[in-house]
Design a protein around this motif. Structure first.
Motif, short mmCIF file in Angstrom:
data_model
loop_
_atom_site.label_atom_id
_atom_site.label_comp_id
_atom_site.label_asym_id
_atom_site.label_seq_id
_atom_site.Cartn_x
_atom_site.Cartn_y
_atom_site.Cartn_z
N ALA A 28 51.29 2.31 63.80
CA ALA A 28 51.18 2.21 65.43
C ALA A 28 49.95 1.12 65.70
CB ALA A 28 51.04 3.32 66.15
N ILE A 29 48.94 1.60 65.22
CA ILE A 29 47.75 0.59 65.52
C ILE A 29 47.70 -0.62 64.73
CG2 ILE A 29 45.30 0.66 64.95
CD1 ILE A 29 45.56 2.59 66.96
N ARG A 30 48.29 -0.37 63.55
CA ARG A 30 48.50 -2.01 62.73
C ARG A 30 49.52 -2.91 63.74
NH1 ARG A 30 49.26 -6.08 61.82
NH2 ARG A 30 49.59 -7.17 59.97
N ALA A 31 50.57 -2.29 64.23
CA ALA A 31 51.55 -2.98 64.88
C ALA A 31 50.92 -3.71 66.22
CB ALA A 31 52.91 -2.11 65.11
N ARG A 32 50.05 -3.02 66.72
CA ARG A 32 49.45 -3.63 67.90
C ARG A 32 49.06 -5.11 67.78
NH1 ARG A 32 47.66 0.59 71.46
NH2 ARG A 32 46.35 -0.94 72.62
N LYS A 33 49.12 -5.55 66.63
CA LYS A 33 48.66 -7.03 66.18
C LYS A 33 49.90 -7.66 65.68
CE LYS A 33 45.40 -10.45 64.80
NZ LYS A 33 43.95 -10.55 64.03
N ALA A 34 50.57 -8.45 66.60
CA ALA A 34 51.93 -9.16 65.95
C ALA A 34 51.73 -10.60 66.15
CB ALA A 34 53.04 -8.56 66.73
N GLY A 35 52.04 -11.43 65.30
CA GLY A 35 52.19 -12.71 65.48
C GLY A 35 50.63 -13.20 65.72
N GLY A 36 49.65 -12.54 64.97
CA GLY A 36 48.36 -13.05 64.99
C GLY A 36 47.56 -12.70 66.21
N ALA A 37 48.19 -11.95 67.24
CA ALA A 37 47.79 -11.70 68.45
C ALA A 37 47.81 -10.16 68.84
CB ALA A 37 48.23 -12.66 69.55
N THR A 38 46.99 -9.65 69.54
CA THR A 38 46.90 -8.26 70.30
C THR A 38 47.05 -8.45 71.89
OG1 THR A 38 45.63 -7.39 68.36
CG2 THR A 38 45.94 -5.87 70.43
N ALA A 39 48.21 -7.99 72.30
CA ALA A 39 48.47 -8.20 73.76
C ALA A 39 47.50 -7.51 74.48
CB ALA A 39 50.02 -7.94 74.23
N GLN A 40 47.58 -6.01 74.18
CA GLN A 40 46.56 -5.18 74.74
C GLN A 40 45.33 -4.80 73.69
OE1 GLN A 40 47.72 -0.72 75.60
NE2 GLN A 40 47.46 -1.34 77.85
N PRO A 41 44.10 -5.17 74.02
CA PRO A 41 43.05 -4.87 72.91
C PRO A 41 42.97 -3.21 72.58
CG PRO A 41 42.32 -6.35 74.64
CD PRO A 41 43.64 -5.86 75.07
N LEU A 42 42.96 -2.87 71.57
CA LEU A 42 42.50 -1.56 71.02
C LEU A 42 41.02 -1.01 71.37
CD1 LEU A 42 43.96 -2.28 67.61
CD2 LEU A 42 44.94 -0.54 69.20
N VAL A 43 41.26 0.28 72.19
CA VAL A 43 39.89 0.95 72.36
C VAL A 43 39.53 2.00 71.35
CG1 VAL A 43 38.93 2.55 74.27
CG2 VAL A 43 40.62 0.59 74.77
N MET A 44 38.36 1.83 70.88
CA MET A 44 37.61 2.86 70.04
C MET A 44 36.31 3.27 70.58
SD MET A 44 37.74 2.99 65.88
CE MET A 44 36.67 1.66 65.41
N LEU A 45 35.78 4.40 70.28
CA LEU A 45 34.63 5.10 70.58
C LEU A 45 34.29 6.06 69.54
CD1 LEU A 45 34.57 5.63 74.37
CD2 LEU A 45 33.11 4.03 73.18
N THR A 46 33.01 6.16 69.09
CA THR A 46 32.52 7.31 68.29
C THR A 46 32.72 8.67 68.90
OG1 THR A 46 30.23 7.28 68.84
CG2 THR A 46 31.02 5.73 66.92
N SER A 47 32.86 9.65 68.16
CA SER A 47 33.03 11.02 68.58
C SER A 47 32.33 11.95 67.45
CB SER A 47 34.42 11.34 69.08
OG SER A 47 34.61 12.72 69.73
N TYR A 48 31.94 13.04 67.85
CA TYR A 48 31.37 13.90 66.89
C TYR A 48 31.49 15.43 66.86
CZ TYR A 48 28.40 9.60 66.81
OH TYR A 48 27.83 8.51 66.66
N THR A 49 31.87 15.87 68.29
CA THR A 49 32.26 17.09 68.44
C THR A 49 33.57 17.20 69.10
OG1 THR A 49 31.30 17.21 70.83
CG2 THR A 49 29.76 17.45 68.91
N ALA A 50 34.15 18.55 69.24
CA ALA A 50 35.35 18.78 69.76
C ALA A 50 35.40 18.49 71.14
CB ALA A 50 35.67 20.40 69.45
N ARG A 51 34.21 18.90 71.84
CA ARG A 51 34.37 18.66 73.38
C ARG A 51 34.17 17.10 73.60
NH1 ARG A 51 36.55 19.51 77.90
NH2 ARG A 51 35.16 19.37 79.85
#
Length: 290
Positions: A28-51
């Motif tokens: 699903a993440i890979r498919a967000r880029k289609a035809g060389g473009a990503t319509a909605q940018p992917l959001v990623m943050l670091t996380s280290y704990t459950a909370r």
């Protein structure tokens, strides 16, 4: 839920409340880029704990259990002393605390460079003991064989090119990469090599913006920027930097809050109440039943 780890809802305040949603997958993440473009940018943050994962999960496509935890959590001078055991412990906590985001765990320095067999042993242990969906490793063309080896054996890999913190001693510091023509060409070649080897996404860190744009346009897989360009297919930051937990942060960080000051003020208020015997009050104590 993509993990065998469970928290007791009756005893743990950290237990996440189940939400009616399916966890995002690598395809699903890979498919967000289609035809060389990503319509909605992917959001990623670091996380280290459950909370922390609970609080970030609904807003992120991906949660990265970064080896930056060495500096952020353990106060180490760099990521080089981070161990596989550290990554597994925190990775499992983040998986337990999330339901929606794809969880990726960094492979620490020394756990994958020696051979493809070493990389598979480390990566398979990370995935089995955390329940994460993918691992991330640093390096470009030199790691292409390893990425291909892991990918062909069921371990999704996110690659990391440009400024690679695990190579800080070779690079001579944390400065932006790509200022020479040779370095520019190498970063593009590294990105193409890891994508061709099977990486489902590539982090581009600390590179000059024209390089980040060229890399994003050149690769069919998503390019996640950090100190790169808003034109990348997505962005990642260290959460504690974004929240203003530290006085010193890289130039590319935007602080969205000043939690360090919030915590400072709360601790000061608590200390004042304790010293004035204003806490606890009857509302926070147990009284005999009449």
């Amino acid at each position: 839920m993509s993990t065998t780890f469970q928290l007791d809802t009756a005893t743990s305040r950290a237990n996440p409340t189940p939400q009616p949603t399916r966890r995002l997958t690598v395809p699903a993440i890979r498919a967000r880029k289609a035809g060389g473009a990503t319509a909605q940018p992917l959001v990623m943050l670091t996380s280290y704990t459950a909370r922390q994962a609970q609080l970030l999960d609904a807003h992120c496509d991906m949660l990265l259990v970064g080896d930056s935890l060495g500096q952020v959590i353990y106060g180490l001078p760099s990521t080089l002393a981070v161990t596989l055991e550290m990554m597994i412990a925190h990775g499992a906590a983040v998986v337990r605390g999330s339901y929606h985001a794809l969880v990726i765990v960094d492979m620490p320095f020394g756990s994958y460079e020696a051979s493809t067999a070493q990389a598979f042993a480390s990566a398979s242990r990370i995935m089995a003991e955390t329940g994460c969906a993918a691992v991330k490793l640093e390096g470009g063309a030199a790691m292409a064989e390893t990425i291909a080896f892991l990918s062909s054996r069921g371990i999704p890999v996110m690659a990391h090119v440009g400024l690679t913190p695990q190579a800080v001693n070779v690079l001579g510091g944390y400065g932006a990469r790509g200022r020479s023509e040779a370095e520019h060409d190498k970063i593009i070649a590294d990105g193409k090599a890891v994508a061709d080897a099977g990486a489902f996404a590539v982090v581009a860190e600390g590179v000059l913006e024209p390089i980040a744009v060229a890399l994003t346009e050149a690769l069919e897989v998503p390019v996640i920027g950090i100190g790169a360009s808003a034109r990348c297919d997505g962005q990642v930051l260290v959460t504690e930097d974004m929240l203003g937990m530290f006085e010193r942060v890289p130039r590319f960080v935007k602080r969205y809050e000043n939690l360090a000051e919030v915590i400072h003020q709360a601790a000061a208020a608590y200390a004042g109440d304790v010293r004035a015997r204003a806490f606890p009050t009857p509302d926070q104590t147990y009284q005999p039943k009449v």
